[in-house]
Design a protein around this motif. Structure first.
Motif, mmCIF file in Angstrom:
data_model
loop_
_atom_site.group_PDB
_atom_site.id
_atom_site.type_symbol
_atom_site.label_atom_id
_atom_site.label_comp_id
_atom_site.label_asym_id
_atom_site.label_seq_id
_atom_site.Cartn_x
_atom_site.Cartn_y
_atom_site.Cartn_z
ATOM 1 N N GLU A 21 2.283 15.011 -1.489
ATOM 2 C CA GLU A 21 1.150 14.088 -1.511
ATOM 3 C C GLU A 21 1.593 12.643 -1.752
ATOM 4 O OE1 GLU A 21 -1.846 15.196 -0.649
ATOM 5 O OE2 GLU A 21 -0.846 17.141 -0.405
ATOM 6 N N GLU A 22 2.858 12.379 -1.659
ATOM 7 C CA GLU A 22 3.340 10.996 -1.808
ATOM 8 C C GLU A 22 2.937 10.174 -0.580
ATOM 9 O OE1 GLU A 22 6.721 10.073 -3.963
ATOM 10 O OE2 GLU A 22 7.401 12.138 -4.217
ATOM 11 N N THR A 23 3.082 8.867 -0.676
ATOM 12 C CA THR A 23 2.750 8.021 0.463
ATOM 13 C C THR A 23 3.676 8.358 1.631
ATOM 14 O OG1 THR A 23 4.279 6.254 -0.190
ATOM 15 C CG2 THR A 23 2.024 6.142 -1.074
ATOM 16 N N PRO A 24 3.228 8.107 2.862
ATOM 17 C CA PRO A 24 4.077 8.410 4.017
ATOM 18 C C PRO A 24 5.456 7.768 3.950
ATOM 19 C CG PRO A 24 1.832 8.007 4.747
ATOM 20 C CD PRO A 24 1.870 7.695 3.274
ATOM 21 N N GLU A 25 5.532 6.542 3.455
ATOM 22 C CA GLU A 25 6.835 5.873 3.367
ATOM 23 C C GLU A 25 7.774 6.565 2.389
ATOM 24 O OE1 GLU A 25 8.846 2.750 4.440
ATOM 25 O OE2 GLU A 25 7.926 3.958 6.004
ATOM 26 N N LEU A 43 13.488 19.940 -0.371
ATOM 27 C CA LEU A 43 12.590 20.686 -1.247
ATOM 28 C C LEU A 43 11.283 19.909 -1.396
ATOM 29 C CD1 LEU A 43 12.371 23.243 -3.115
ATOM 30 C CD2 LEU A 43 12.905 21.670 -4.997
ATOM 31 N N PRO A 44 10.392 19.991 -0.406
ATOM 32 C CA PRO A 44 9.061 19.399 -0.580
ATOM 33 C C PRO A 44 8.288 20.170 -1.648
ATOM 34 C CG PRO A 44 9.521 19.917 1.734
ATOM 35 C CD PRO A 44 10.554 20.616 0.907
ATOM 36 N N GLN A 45 7.530 19.437 -2.456
ATOM 37 C CA GLN A 45 6.747 20.074 -3.518
ATOM 38 C C GLN A 45 5.272 20.052 -3.141
ATOM 39 O OE1 GLN A 45 7.752 18.987 -7.623
ATOM 40 N NE2 GLN A 45 9.557 17.927 -6.879
ATOM 41 N N PRO A 46 4.708 21.199 -2.767
ATOM 42 C CA PRO A 46 3.300 21.250 -2.357
ATOM 43 C C PRO A 46 2.378 20.711 -3.449
ATOM 44 C CG PRO A 46 4.410 23.312 -1.828
ATOM 45 C CD PRO A 46 5.358 22.526 -2.697
ATOM 46 N N GLY A 47 1.483 19.809 -3.055
ATOM 47 C CA GLY A 47 0.502 19.266 -3.988
ATOM 48 C C GLY A 47 1.045 18.218 -4.936
ATOM 49 N N GLY A 48 2.333 17.951 -4.885
ATOM 50 C CA GLY A 48 2.932 16.999 -5.819
ATOM 51 C C GLY A 48 2.762 15.562 -5.377
ATOM 52 N N ASP A 49 2.515 14.668 -6.333
ATOM 53 C CA ASP A 49 2.523 13.244 -6.036
ATOM 54 C C ASP A 49 3.784 12.622 -6.647
ATOM 55 O OD1 ASP A 49 2.040 12.534 -8.802
ATOM 56 O OD2 ASP A 49 -0.104 12.878 -8.491
ATOM 57 N N HIS A 50 3.879 11.304 -6.561
ATOM 58 C CA HIS A 50 5.119 10.655 -6.992
ATOM 59 C C HIS A 50 5.426 10.902 -8.460
ATOM 60 C CE1 HIS A 50 8.420 7.820 -6.549
ATOM 61 N NE2 HIS A 50 8.045 7.242 -7.683
ATOM 62 N N PHE A 51 4.412 10.919 -9.294
ATOM 63 C CA PHE A 51 4.657 11.013 -10.731
ATOM 64 C C PHE A 51 4.688 12.446 -11.248
ATOM 65 C CE2 PHE A 51 2.814 6.766 -10.035
ATOM 66 C CZ PHE A 51 3.883 6.007 -10.480
ATOM 67 N N ALA A 76 0.823 -1.204 0.000
ATOM 68 C CA ALA A 76 0.000 0.000 0.000
ATOM 69 C C ALA A 76 0.861 1.260 0.000
ATOM 70 C CB ALA A 76 -0.922 0.001 1.222
ATOM 71 N N GLN A 77 2.081 1.162 0.528
ATOM 72 C CA GLN A 77 3.004 2.293 0.559
ATOM 73 C C GLN A 77 3.859 2.371 -0.697
ATOM 74 O OE1 GLN A 77 3.297 4.686 3.083
ATOM 75 N NE2 GLN A 77 1.420 3.742 3.815
ATOM 76 N N TYR A 78 4.236 1.221 -1.259
ATOM 77 C CA TYR A 78 5.228 1.199 -2.322
ATOM 78 C C TYR A 78 4.687 0.844 -3.700
ATOM 79 C CZ TYR A 78 8.885 1.912 1.108
ATOM 80 O OH TYR A 78 9.688 2.458 2.088
ATOM 81 N N ASN A 79 3.434 0.391 -3.796
ATOM 82 C CA ASN A 79 2.844 0.171 -5.121
ATOM 83 C C ASN A 79 2.275 1.511 -5.591
ATOM 84 O OD1 ASN A 79 1.413 -0.492 -7.427
ATOM 85 N ND2 ASN A 79 0.763 -2.484 -6.628
#
Length: 297
Positions: A236-240, A262-270, A14-17
């Motif tokens: 917005e990436e998973t906590p892990e 450098l955290p990116q606000p609103g950004g997800d992994h992709f 759930a964290q890494y997929n």
């Protein structure tokens, strides 16, 4: 517990997929491919340049207009078992527009090869770039590295390489490193859905986890070639995924090396690498700032 607070594969998956964690993944995949196709059409480029003996050991060069330009090596992600350099040509757009030659490297994939072999190929690519930079207008004394996800892991491994002992090259070959959404501890992966492809051994987990190979602070003086580190990830990436970056940066700085977050606000992994498209984006401006350090001139 399998890893940290996780006791089942389902919890770790759930964290890494990340394809499941980001519902818009198919749109991102199409975005990578189309933006990269456009970049290859729009930018001057030298494609499929061999840096090693196997067919996978190739790289794509996007030279800046100026001579003796700084060089940014980019290493793609895909959990060491997916994608190629061709889906990531778009990362050259912002850096090249700012006068930075960009080299996107390719490598063989698991399970055909091991993670250790991918590390070796990435190092060989960086050594090739240093030796041949002058042939494509790059400055071998101004080489930087970035990468996304598994490429973030590989970029950190390059930053920690003993270039002098292993390759007979300058110890400070890499002048700066900017891993994005990186994977710095490989220990969870043998317990995940990825293990049939990665086939990680525990020796590899220990040997190729950047966070497990940092020197103690007392020994940092012997590793003065370790470059400044700019660690970025989507908020917005998973906590892990966020924890992997935060823990690595904390360990890096605790070892006595320079680093910033450098955290990116609103950004997800992709979406975390979409900033490469424009030189004035939060991500690209920060990387260019690291490259600058008085060096862009």
């Amino acid at each position: 517990m399998l890893y940290r607070e996780f006791s089942t594969q389902e919890e770790l998956d759930a964290q890494y997929n990340l394809r499941n964690a980001v519902p818009d993944y198919p749109a991102y995949s199409r975005f990578y491919e189309e933006s990269s196709r456009q970049a290859r059409e729009r930018l001057k480029c030298q494609l499929d340049v061999a840096y090693g003996p196997t067919l996978a050991e190739q790289l794509d060069i996007f030279p800046a207009a100026r001579r003796d330009a700084p060089v940014l090596i980019f290493i793609h992600g895909g959990y060491w078992c997916r994608f190629s350099s061709k889906e990531f040509s778009f990362v050259a757009e912002g850096p090249v527009s700012a006068g930075v030659t960009t080299v996107v490297i390719n490598y063989a994939l698991c399970p055909t090869v091991s993670v250790g072999e991918i590390v070796r190929q990435s190092r060989a690519a960086a050594a090739w770039v240093y030796t041949n930079a002058g042939s494509f207008g790059g400055d071998p004394e101004r080489i930087f590295v970035s990468g996304h996800s598994a490429g973030g892991h590989l970029s950190a491994m390059l930053a920690m390489t003993d270039w002098e002992v292993g390759y007979g090259l300058p110890a400070d070959l890499i002048k700066g490193c900017s891993p994005i959404s990186g994977l710095f501890d490989l220990a969870p992966f043998p317990y995940t859905y990825l293990q049939p492809q990665l086939q990680l051994t525990w020796d590899e987990v220990l040997r190729y986890s950047p966070i497990r190979n940092l020197p103690a602070k007392a020994n940092a003086a012997a590793n003065t070639h370790f470059p400044p580190m700019l660690v970025s990830y989507g908020e917005e990436e998973t906590p892990e995924l966020r924890r992997q970056s935060e823990d690595f940066l904390a360990a890096w700085k605790s070892s006595g090396f320079e680093g910033e977050s450098l955290p990116q606000p609103g950004g997800d992994h992709f979406s975390a690498i979409s900033g490469f498209l424009k030189a004035d984006s939060l991500l690209c401006a920060a990387i260019l700032g690291q490259i600058d350090g008085g060096l862009l001139g």
